[in-house]
Design an enzyme around this catalytic site. Structure first.
Site, PDB file in Angstrom:
ATOM      1  CD1 TRP A 288       0.355  -5.308   0.031  1.00  8.56           C
ATOM      2  CD2 TRP A 288      -1.333  -6.483  -0.429  1.00  8.56           C
ATOM      3  NE1 TRP A 288       0.466  -5.190  -1.211  1.00  8.56           N
ATOM      4  CE2 TRP A 288      -0.822  -5.878  -1.756  1.00  8.56           C
ATOM      5  CE3 TRP A 288      -2.528  -7.365  -0.413  1.00  8.56           C
ATOM      6  CZ2 TRP A 288      -1.333  -6.542  -3.026  1.00  8.56           C
ATOM      7  CZ3 TRP A 288      -2.982  -7.653  -1.640  1.00  8.56           C
ATOM      8  CH2 TRP A 288      -2.400  -7.250  -2.936  1.00  8.56           C
ATOM      9  CG  ASP A 289       0.139  -8.757   8.413  1.00  9.10           C
ATOM     10  OD1 ASP A 289      -0.803  -9.705   8.717  1.00  9.10           O
ATOM     11  OD2 ASP A 289       0.703  -7.991   9.150  1.00  9.10           O
ATOM     12  CG  MET A 290      -4.142  -5.488   4.247  1.00  8.92           C
ATOM     13  SD  MET A 290      -4.159  -4.069   5.168  1.00  8.92           S
ATOM     14  CE  MET A 290      -3.020  -3.145   4.029  1.00  8.92           C
TER      15      MET A 290
END
Length: 827
Positions: free
Chosen positions: A505-507
């Site tokens: 999630w591109d966290m």
């Protein structure tokens, strides 16, 4: 007039009928279809001048109010889109130019009036239908506007700030009992009136021991001086060209960088530019970011204060010189320059005549794919440099390696690559056969260091492609989306704490870890605090990595995965968290029933099983989105009281995987948002905020808040909406919805927190204790940077903010540096 109103209502009803039927087919609320039918029927009866239109519409308003209150509670900003247009149409129907045109049998308001009125006059009397509609509209309006008085979203409370008061009884006014950071390289502590690193010290607390500006007098702050740097966004710059710089204050100078990596030395008293270093970085539209968050300062061995000189022209073009103290600037063309803080000249013994090329030993070297946006961390005589790798442009991208260099010579001392973490011996920078790992997780934000423990702490990102996990090795899986403690001497990883397993999630861990000594139930512990995009704030023992505030795991969604992908069965969360509740259809928002309905339709079309719903080819909802509940602005910590102040932000995003063979001629690689190609992968990815057709967030406000919490207990004392829509709305109305933002706060010993950051051109001071706004001024451009504070030569406390706007969030672009001090001093 009645026909005009009927036509307008019919036009409004048409999308409700069509969209409402589609929403119902998706399993959504039946209200919109029913509303469309009733509004269209009312319009027909009104067109035919039937009084029954009034009775039907009165019942509709009563039903709408009941439905709206059931869905949203007594909360104005949730009620308004649900009841706004229904009430407006009711008001239009009540106008005499409409109601007087009604025909047919009429029920009198009272019998006496009917007995004493001729047939002709009776036809003109208002019937009970009219009064029924009037009452329903009035009651609906009163309920709606009455909800303005109800604070439905804010949590109100107070932080315990008694520790600072207790300390004042035991120490002199020029001392503090808090551990405010490691000594500088010359053995001296950062003086109280200076700001020697991005977070003031390498501890990253963003806390100043100054208290001349306090909760009693902060309202008297006035503009002391302002300048414009001259570096502005050009027509060929990338979309996210933005000012994010926090100046340093050393000696008589302020040091800051600009989006195109100029370094300016300003007179700390007047703001006059004393010298300018412009490395003449070329434009490159392949960069995702054109920004600079700050410079780094090395004190050298001298004990005399820095005295900045007035130097004309561009010091980049001047001859280099021997340097003791140094200012370091990383650039967007992957260079690192060492400068003399007095003159701005390059330091000749560092690297190649004052410069290092950070592309050495990279496996791929596409221009614009690797660069540093954050200042390096300096510990002793070591400067440690990390960098950003473009998200989702190419599977084969530069490495996210973290490297340590000798601060005086530029010699490579060690390299820690999360793709090959055990091999920290320095590579031969002149041997092209020695290369770091392709696309390994990088650390693009700001690091901190504890020299006593011998550790530097790096917030880690993900491997690109961010949404595709099949390219990662075991080491990359271990260190991605975490905070890692590296040995300053050897580069070896001493501990790691991960915040997302198998991140799809591109966290990225976006914020600088903050270090303080925290008084806990188990005694004083060396603590590290780091906020995340998900809204969790992790409080760890910085010596061991063990949690101080508990960390637990809970099940995570497993559906919608593409072939060959997997999702972690559980994900961690912290006992201190600003994570929002999962979204439901009732949380959808809009300016009217129609765009609210459209958001509900899209919500039901997207895959969503709560936090960590995997990306999918259908499109998935990501909430909190990868813009982050917290981003690089992070939090500020009061180390004397063990409390934090931050700006939790709430924006949902969408994530969609696009099979390579269906990508076609789609425009790609225009920034982090939009469609990114993932060259070499089977899927491209499309990312963006979850917005209504009118371009506002689909989930109801507040979208931006401020909050205070106790770090030892994990208790949130208050959380309040922050900011108005005056700079987001076509009409500059100061409606306090709570707007999103990016940037960071600072705290002072005077009990004041300063923050701009919101998507509103305002700069505010807050009471740290309870979040009350104590001072609020308009500024000429977006303030998406973290402020700082210092003492000038007269002993006056100054507060400085860089205001230049943010390209991707749409705030006003500029090039301002603003300095404030107390009013009687400013005059």
């Amino acid at each position: 007039m009645e026909k005009f109103v009927a036509i307008i209502m019919a036009i409004f009803a048409a999308p409700l009928l069509i969209g409402g039927a589609y929403l119902l087919s998706l399993g959504g609320s039946p209200y919109y279809l029913i509303a469309g039918v009733i509004i269209l029927t009312t319009a027909f009866l009104l067109f035919k001048k039937h009084w029954s239109a009034y009775g039907l519409y009165a019942l509709f308003i009563v039903a709408t109010m009941a439905w709206a209150l059931w869905e949203s509670g007594f909360y104005w900003w949730a009620l308004a889109p649900r009841v706004g247009f229904p009430l407006i149409f009711g008001l239009l129907m009540l106008l005499p130019w409409v109601s007087n045109k009604m025909l047919g049998p009429k029920t009198q308001v009272n019998a006496n009036a009917a007995a004493n009125t001729s047939t002709t006059n009776t036809a003109k009397k208002s019937p009970l239908y009219y009064w029924g509609l009037l009452v329903s509209v009035v009651v609906g309006a009163l309920l709606s506007f009455g909800s303005l008085a109800n604070n439905a979203t804010d949590k109100l409370g107070e932080l315990d700030l008694t520790a600072a008061n207790d300390d004042e009884q035991n120490v002199s006014s020029d001392e503090t009992s808090a551990n405010l950071g490691d000594p500088l390289s010359n053995g001296q502590q950062t003086p109280d009136g200076e700001w020697s690193a991005y977070g003031r010290t390498d501890y990253g607390q963003r806390y100043s021991p100054l208290d001349k500006i306090n909760t009693d007098n902060v309202k008297d702050l006035e503009l002391a001086w302002q300048i414009q740097t001259g570096d502005v966004k050009g027509p060929n710059d990338v979309g996210e060209t933005t000012y994010q710089a926090t100046p340093l204050k050393v000696g008589n100078g302020l040091y800051l960088c600009t989006p195109h990596n100029w370094v300016l030395a300003l007179d700390a008293d007047s703001g006059e530019t004393l010298w300018k270093f412009d490395p003449q970085v070329e434009e490159n539209l392949q960069r995702q970011h054109q920004t600079c968050r700050g410079v780094s300062y090395y004190a050298g061995q001298a004990t005399s204060p820095v005295q900045v000189q007035k130097i004309a022209g561009n010091t980049f073009e001047n001859a280099s010189k021997q340097c003791d103290a140094k200012i370091f600037i990383p650039t967007s063309d992957a260079k690192l320059y060492a400068l003399d803080p007095n003159t701005g000249q390059r330091c000749q013994d560092f690297g190649d005549d004052g410069a290092l090329d950070l592309m050495h030993n990279m496996p791929f070297n596409q221009a614009g794919y690797y660069y540093s946006t954050s200042p390096p961390v300096i510990a002793g005589d070591t400067i440690i440099v990390a960098g950003a790798v473009n998200d989702n442009y190419d599977v084969n991208s530069p490495s996210g390696v973290i490297r340590a260099y000798d601060v005086n010579t530029g010699e490579l001392l060690w390299n820690w690559d999360s793709g090959d973490p055990d091999n920290t011996a320095p590579f031969d920078v002149n041997d092209p056969t020695q290369t770091y790992k392709t696309s390994s997780p990088n650390s693009w934000s700001v690091a901190t260091a504890d020299e006593e423990l011998g550790l530097a702490y790096f917030p880690m990102g993900n491997r690109t492609p961010d949404q595709l996990g099949s390219y990662r090795n075991a080491a990359e899986e271990k260190y991605a989306t975490s905070v890692v403690a590296l040995d300053i001497e050897t580069g070896e990883a001493r501990w790691v704490q991960q915040f997302v397993h198998h991140d799809l999630w591109d966290m990225d861990t976006p914020a600088q870890p903050t270090l303080l000594d925290l008084d806990t139930a188990d005694g004083v512990q060396p603590a590290l605090v780091v906020p995340t995009k998900q809204g969790d704030v992790y409080v760890l023992n910085r010596a061991t990595g063990e949690p101080i505030v508990p960390i637990k795991e809970r099940p995570a969604p497993q559906g919608y995965l593409i072939a060959g992908e997997h999702a972690a069965p559980t994900q961690p969360y912290s006992g201190l968290s600003f994570e929002p509740e999962p979204l439901t259809e009732k949380d959808m928002w809009g300016a009217s029933l129609v765009d609210q309905m459209m958001c509900r339709i899209e919500f039901n079309q997207l895959n969503y099983d709560g936090r960590y719903t995997p990306p999918s080819t259908n499109g998935s909802l990501v909430y909190p989105g990868n813009f982050g509940t917290f981003n690089w602005g992070g939090i500020a910590v009061d180390p004397e009281n063990g409390v934090m102040f931050g700006m939790p932000t709430y924006l949902a995003f969408t994530s969609k995987l696009i099979p390579r063979d269906t990508l076609g001629d789609a425009e790609t690689n225009k920034g982090e948002q939009g469609v990114n190609a993932n060259e070499g992968a089977d899927y491209a990815v499309e990312l963006g905020p979850f917005l209504s057709p009118l371009g506002v967030p689909c989930q109801q406000p507040p979208w931006g808040t401020i909050a205070g919490a106790d770090l030892a207990t994990g208790d949130i004392a208050y959380q309040r909406k922050n900011g108005t829509v005056q700079d987001l709305s076509p009409i500059p109305i100061k409606l306090e919805l709570g707007v999103p933002g990016i940037g960071g706060p600072i705290i002072t010993k005077g009990g004041v927190a300063f923050l701009s950051a919101a998507t509103e051109n305002n700069f505010r001071a807050y009471d740290l204790k309870n979040g009350d706004v104590l001072w609020n001024v308009r500024i000429p451009a977006g303030g998406q940077a973290t402020p700082m504070t210092y003492l000038n030569s007269k002993g006056e406390q100054m507060v400085v903010l860089v205001a230049g706007g943010h390209g991707s969030v749409g705030t006003t672009i500029g090039d301002y540096v603003l300095a404030y001090k107390l009013g009687d001093q400013a005059k």
